[in-house]
Design a protein around this motif. Structure first.
Motif, PDB file in Angstrom:
ATOM      1  N   ILE A  16       0.653  -0.914  -0.027  1.00  0.00           N
ATOM      2  CA  ILE A  16       0.248  -0.101  -0.383  1.00  0.00           C
ATOM      3  C   ILE A  16       0.302   1.253   0.145  1.00  0.00           C
ATOM      4  N   ALA A  17       1.842   1.482   1.010  1.00  0.00           N
ATOM      5  CA  ALA A  17       2.679   2.441   0.822  1.00  0.00           C
ATOM      6  C   ALA A  17       3.562   2.786  -0.463  1.00  0.00           C
ATOM      7  N   ALA A  18       3.786   1.076  -0.657  1.00  0.00           N
ATOM      8  CA  ALA A  18       4.565   1.633  -1.796  1.00  0.00           C
ATOM      9  C   ALA A  18       4.145   1.999  -3.473  1.00  0.00           C
ATOM     10  N   ARG A  19       2.353   1.473  -3.409  1.00  0.00           N
ATOM     11  CA  ARG A  19       1.598   1.894  -4.378  1.00  0.00           C
ATOM     12  C   ARG A  19       1.389   3.396  -3.660  1.00  0.00           C
ATOM     13  N   PHE A  20       1.488   4.282  -2.949  1.00  0.00           N
ATOM     14  CA  PHE A  20       1.089   5.112  -2.959  1.00  0.00           C
ATOM     15  C   PHE A  20       2.543   6.045  -3.363  1.00  0.00           C
ATOM     16  N   VAL A  21       3.672   5.934  -2.584  1.00  0.00           N
ATOM     17  CA  VAL A  21       5.126   6.433  -2.647  1.00  0.00           C
ATOM     18  C   VAL A  21       5.634   6.276  -4.593  1.00  0.00           C
ATOM     19  N   SER A  22       4.908   5.343  -5.437  1.00  0.00           N
ATOM     20  CA  SER A  22       5.231   4.633  -6.688  1.00  0.00           C
ATOM     21  C   SER A  22       3.973   6.111  -7.617  1.00  0.00           C
ATOM     22  N   HIS A  23       3.805   6.075  -7.045  1.00  0.00           N
ATOM     23  CA  HIS A  23       2.400   7.385  -7.443  1.00  0.00           C
ATOM     24  C   HIS A  23       2.683   8.628  -7.868  1.00  0.00           C
ATOM     25  N   ALA A  24       3.361   8.823  -6.272  1.00  0.00           N
ATOM     26  CA  ALA A  24       3.950  10.488  -6.384  1.00  0.00           C
ATOM     27  C   ALA A  24       5.634  10.886  -7.058  1.00  0.00           C
ATOM     28  N   ALA A  25       6.430   9.450  -7.243  1.00  0.00           N
ATOM     29  CA  ALA A  25       6.870   9.937  -8.156  1.00  0.00           C
ATOM     30  C   ALA A  25       6.413  10.199  -9.471  1.00  0.00           C
ATOM     31  N   THR A  26       5.919   8.877  -9.874  1.00  0.00           N
ATOM     32  CA  THR A  26       5.098   9.314 -11.473  1.00  0.00           C
ATOM     33  C   THR A  26       4.863  10.940 -11.265  1.00  0.00           C
ATOM     34  N   SER A  27       4.134  11.580 -10.406  1.00  0.00           N
ATOM     35  CA  SER A  27       3.788  12.249 -10.393  1.00  0.00           C
ATOM     36  C   SER A  27       4.723  13.839 -10.325  1.00  0.00           C
ATOM     37  N   LEU A  28       5.792  13.503  -9.245  1.00  0.00           N
ATOM     38  CA  LEU A  28       7.328  14.318  -9.980  1.00  0.00           C
ATOM     39  C   LEU A  28       7.506  14.174 -10.795  1.00  0.00           C
ATOM     40  N   GLU A  29       7.394  13.138 -12.162  1.00  0.00           N
ATOM     41  CA  GLU A  29       8.597  12.832 -13.465  1.00  0.00           C
ATOM     42  C   GLU A  29       7.315  13.440 -14.110  1.00  0.00           C
ATOM     43  N   ASP A  30       6.072  13.295 -14.095  1.00  0.00           N
ATOM     44  CA  ASP A  30       5.028  14.246 -15.268  1.00  0.00           C
ATOM     45  C   ASP A  30       5.667  15.495 -14.949  1.00  0.00           C
ATOM     46  N   ILE A  31       5.891  16.069 -13.863  1.00  0.00           N
ATOM     47  CA  ILE A  31       5.955  17.546 -13.181  1.00  0.00           C
ATOM     48  C   ILE A  31       7.320  17.957 -14.547  1.00  0.00           C
ATOM     49  N   ALA A  32       8.575  17.513 -13.340  1.00  0.00           N
ATOM     50  CA  ALA A  32       9.324  17.173 -14.379  1.00  0.00           C
ATOM     51  C   ALA A  32       9.578  17.445 -16.204  1.00  0.00           C
ATOM     52  N   ASN A  33       8.769  16.391 -16.851  1.00  0.00           N
ATOM     53  CA  ASN A  33       8.713  16.562 -17.605  1.00  0.00           C
ATOM     54  C   ASN A  33       8.154  17.700 -18.567  1.00  0.00           C
ATOM     55  N   SER A  34       6.866  18.128 -17.903  1.00  0.00           N
ATOM     56  CA  SER A  34       5.449  19.261 -17.674  1.00  0.00           C
ATOM     57  C   SER A  34       7.511  20.432 -17.645  1.00  0.00           C
ATOM     58  N   VAL A  35       7.919  20.277 -16.904  1.00  0.00           N
ATOM     59  CA  VAL A  35       8.755  21.808 -16.441  1.00  0.00           C
ATOM     60  C   VAL A  35      10.171  21.701 -18.182  1.00  0.00           C
TER      61      VAL A  35
END
Length: 173
Positions: free
Chosen positions: A76-95
């Motif tokens: 459960i924690a791994a999925r939550f943290v993985s989702h956060a990582a994906t969001s950060l990667e999306d933000i980095a790509n967007s920037v």
């Protein structure tokens, strides 16, 4: 030619020269503004690149934390943290793929729609940048050699006690 004609001719000539000088000043100001805009865009592009790289590095660290949680059967924690990582990667790509002008336009629109949130965010960003600059600044030899404080509290330099306090184990003379 009369004196009046000479005066009118000189006044007209002076007016033309004044107009030319004004146009020259305007052209110089436009060029200076364009150069300032190019310089600002250059700094902004550099900052955007640094920010995208920092976000990407942080996303990678968060992704590694997610992987470690998965290895420890913390799904459960791994999925939550993985989702956060994906969001950060999306933000980095967007920037990294968004132009500075688009970012500015987006920020202007956000500021118009949410002025209080924008001002609060700007204050927090300013504080964060200030802390970052202070912590990453060059250290002088005096700063490096200075001993760390031994206690957590120190009174301000401007503080002077109003009456001397004798240690409790001393006796009056």
């Amino acid at each position: 030619m009369s004196t009046k004609d000479n005066i009118e001719k000189e006044a007209h000539s002076a007016s033309e020269k004044l107009h030319e000088a004004g146009e020259s000043v305007k052209a110089g100001a436009r060029e200076a503004a364009a150069e300032a805009q190019r310089t600002a865009n250059s700094y902004a592009d550099y900052g955007k690149t640094v920010a995208a790289g920092g976000l990407s590095d942080f996303a990678s660290a968060v992704r590694r934390a997610s992987d470690e949680l998965s290895e420890r059967d913390q799904d459960i924690a791994a999925r939550f943290v993985s989702h956060a990582a994906t969001s950060l990667e999306d933000i980095a790509n967007s920037v990294s793929h968004t132009s500075v002008d688009d970012v500015v336009d987006t920020m202007k629109g956000f500021a118009r729609r949410n002025p209080a949130v924008f001002v609060g965010g700007a204050v927090l960003a300013g504080l964060a940048v200030g802390r970052f600059l202070r912590s990453s600044g060059q250290r002088t030899p005096e700063m490096v050699a200075a001993p760390a404080p031994t206690s957590g509290y120190r009174p301000p330099a401007s503080y002077t006690p109003t009456s001397p306090v004798a240690p409790s184990n001393s006796t009056p003379k």
